[in-house]
Design a protein around this motif. Structure first.
Motif, PDB file in Angstrom:
ATOM      1  N   ARG A 113       0.827  -1.211   0.000  1.00 18.34           N
ATOM      2  CA  ARG A 113       0.000   0.000   0.000  1.00 18.34           C
ATOM      3  C   ARG A 113       0.856   1.253   0.000  1.00 18.34           C
ATOM      4  O   ARG A 113       0.479   2.267  -0.583  1.00 18.34           O
ATOM      5  CB  ARG A 113      -0.940   0.015   1.206  1.00 18.34           C
ATOM      6  CG  ARG A 113      -2.304  -0.521   0.830  1.00 18.34           C
ATOM      7  CD  ARG A 113      -3.285  -0.306   1.930  1.00 18.34           C
ATOM      8  NE  ARG A 113      -3.606  -1.584   2.528  1.00 18.34           N
ATOM      9  CZ  ARG A 113      -4.047  -1.763   3.754  1.00 18.34           C
ATOM     10  NH1 ARG A 113      -4.227  -0.760   4.563  1.00 18.34           N
ATOM     11  NH2 ARG A 113      -4.326  -2.960   4.198  1.00 18.34           N
ATOM     12  N   LEU A 114       2.025   1.192   0.632  1.00 17.19           N
ATOM     13  CA  LEU A 114       2.948   2.324   0.583  1.00 17.19           C
ATOM     14  C   LEU A 114       3.469   2.516  -0.838  1.00 17.19           C
ATOM     15  O   LEU A 114       3.643   3.639  -1.298  1.00 17.19           O
ATOM     16  CB  LEU A 114       4.109   2.113   1.558  1.00 17.19           C
ATOM     17  CG  LEU A 114       3.756   2.153   3.046  1.00 17.19           C
ATOM     18  CD1 LEU A 114       4.964   1.749   3.878  1.00 17.19           C
ATOM     19  CD2 LEU A 114       3.254   3.507   3.465  1.00 17.19           C
ATOM     20  N   VAL A 115       3.723   1.401  -1.538  1.00 15.67           N
ATOM     21  CA  VAL A 115       4.179   1.477  -2.933  1.00 15.67           C
ATOM     22  C   VAL A 115       3.095   2.115  -3.790  1.00 15.67           C
ATOM     23  O   VAL A 115       3.374   2.984  -4.615  1.00 15.67           O
ATOM     24  CB  VAL A 115       4.559   0.072  -3.466  1.00 15.67           C
ATOM     25  CG1 VAL A 115       4.791   0.095  -4.959  1.00 15.67           C
ATOM     26  CG2 VAL A 115       5.795  -0.439  -2.751  1.00 15.67           C
ATOM     27  N   ARG A 116       1.836   1.712  -3.573  1.00 18.34           N
ATOM     28  CA  ARG A 116       0.716   2.303  -4.322  1.00 18.34           C
ATOM     29  C   ARG A 116       0.612   3.801  -4.083  1.00 18.34           C
ATOM     30  O   ARG A 116       0.293   4.560  -4.983  1.00 18.34           O
ATOM     31  CB  ARG A 116      -0.608   1.670  -3.886  1.00 18.34           C
ATOM     32  CG  ARG A 116      -0.900   0.355  -4.500  1.00 18.34           C
ATOM     33  CD  ARG A 116      -2.259  -0.113  -4.028  1.00 18.34           C
ATOM     34  NE  ARG A 116      -2.444  -1.520  -4.344  1.00 18.34           N
ATOM     35  CZ  ARG A 116      -3.452  -2.240  -3.896  1.00 18.34           C
ATOM     36  NH1 ARG A 116      -4.361  -1.693  -3.105  1.00 18.34           N
ATOM     37  NH2 ARG A 116      -3.566  -3.506  -4.221  1.00 18.34           N
ATOM     38  N   ALA A 117       0.864   4.206  -2.829  1.00 15.72           N
ATOM     39  CA  ALA A 117       0.754   5.622  -2.476  1.00 15.72           C
ATOM     40  C   ALA A 117       1.973   6.414  -2.924  1.00 15.72           C
ATOM     41  O   ALA A 117       1.988   7.637  -2.814  1.00 15.72           O
ATOM     42  CB  ALA A 117       0.556   5.763  -0.972  1.00 15.72           C
ATOM     43  N   GLY A 118       3.012   5.722  -3.406  1.00 17.63           N
ATOM     44  CA  GLY A 118       4.216   6.399  -3.878  1.00 17.63           C
ATOM     45  C   GLY A 118       5.180   6.749  -2.765  1.00 17.63           C
ATOM     46  O   GLY A 118       6.068   7.579  -2.944  1.00 17.63           O
ATOM     47  N   MET A 119       5.032   6.131  -1.607  1.00 19.58           N
ATOM     48  CA  MET A 119       5.925   6.411  -0.465  1.00 19.58           C
ATOM     49  C   MET A 119       7.135   5.498  -0.455  1.00 19.58           C
ATOM     50  O   MET A 119       8.093   5.758   0.254  1.00 19.58           O
ATOM     51  CB  MET A 119       5.161   6.265   0.850  1.00 19.58           C
ATOM     52  CG  MET A 119       4.094   7.289   1.043  1.00 19.58           C
ATOM     53  SD  MET A 119       3.316   7.025   2.625  1.00 19.58           S
ATOM     54  CE  MET A 119       2.198   8.391   2.679  1.00 19.58           C
ATOM     55  N   GLU A 120       7.068   4.390  -1.191  1.00 24.32           N
ATOM     56  CA  GLU A 120       8.202   3.454  -1.275  1.00 24.32           C
ATOM     57  C   GLU A 120       8.345   3.002  -2.720  1.00 24.32           C
ATOM     58  O   GLU A 120       7.411   3.088  -3.511  1.00 24.32           O
ATOM     59  CB  GLU A 120       7.961   2.235  -0.373  1.00 24.32           C
ATOM     60  CG  GLU A 120       8.397   2.469   1.049  1.00 24.32           C
ATOM     61  CD  GLU A 120       8.602   1.173   1.819  1.00 24.32           C
ATOM     62  OE1 GLU A 120       9.002   0.172   1.203  1.00 24.32           O
ATOM     63  OE2 GLU A 120       8.376   1.186   3.022  1.00 24.32           O
ATOM     64  N   LYS A 121       9.535   2.490  -3.031  1.00 22.18           N
ATOM     65  CA  LYS A 121       9.805   1.988  -4.380  1.00 22.18           C
ATOM     66  C   LYS A 121       9.397   0.520  -4.461  1.00 22.18           C
ATOM     67  O   LYS A 121       9.564  -0.238  -3.510  1.00 22.18           O
ATOM     68  CB  LYS A 121      11.305   2.102  -4.681  1.00 22.18           C
ATOM     69  CG  LYS A 121      11.805   3.535  -4.712  1.00 22.18           C
ATOM     70  CD  LYS A 121      11.836   4.027  -6.126  1.00 22.18           C
ATOM     71  CE  LYS A 121      12.593   5.318  -6.198  1.00 22.18           C
ATOM     72  NZ  LYS A 121      11.800   6.385  -6.745  1.00 22.18           N
TER      73      LYS A 121
END
Length: 155
Positions: A113-121
């Motif tokens: 979910r962090l990847v989806r939000a653009g917070m992680e690669k």
């Protein structure tokens, strides 16, 4: 009007200024089962979106509206997921989380979910490559593993 072949549709008239486009059509947001979760420092709720005459509503638009509703300063702390459109359309239901801060969100949210939000690669390289590398490493003993990794990093 000219007669057309039964399988040929007439051209649609041009869209006038009075016809609302998809982005102009409104949607209504309602939240229910609202809980303040102190252990995870977040507010969690079920989101009902009513959007007649519209296929679906982008999550970015929902985030902005929820930020106004709950007076959230940073929309990055809002996570929306699990939306399902009701049969026949016009209504969607999903789940929403509002964290107290971005740091807490990064601590508790799952990585995907962090990847989806653009917070992680997102991970690069395929799953098969990782497995093949793991199996090659199993054949090496002791310090050879470390030497082999260093050689690949240099190359």
């Amino acid at each position: 009007p000219p007669l057309l072949h039964p399988h040929v549709r007439p051209a649609l008239p041009p869209r006038s200024a009075s016809t609302p486009t998809m982005s102009e059509k409104s949607c209504t947001i309602r939240t229910r089962k609202f809980i303040t979760n102190r252990l995870l420092s977040r507010k969690q709720f079920v989101v009902d979106v009513i959007h007649p005459g519209r296929a679906s509503v982008p999550k970015s638009e929902l985030k902005d509206k929820l930020a106004k509703m709950y007076k959230v300063t940073d929309p990055e702390t809002i996570f929306l997921f699990g939306f399902q459109i009701a049969f026949g359309g016009g209504k969607s239901t999903g789940f929403g989380l509002i964290y107290d801060s971005v740091d807490i969100a990064k601590k508790h949210e799952p990585r995907y979910r962090l990847v989806r939000a653009g917070m992680e690669k997102a991970k690069t390289g395929g799953r098969k490559q990782r497995r093949e590398r793991k199996n090659r490493q199993k054949k090496l003993l002791g310090t050879k593993k470390n030497q082999d990794i260093k050689k690949k990093e240099k190359a």
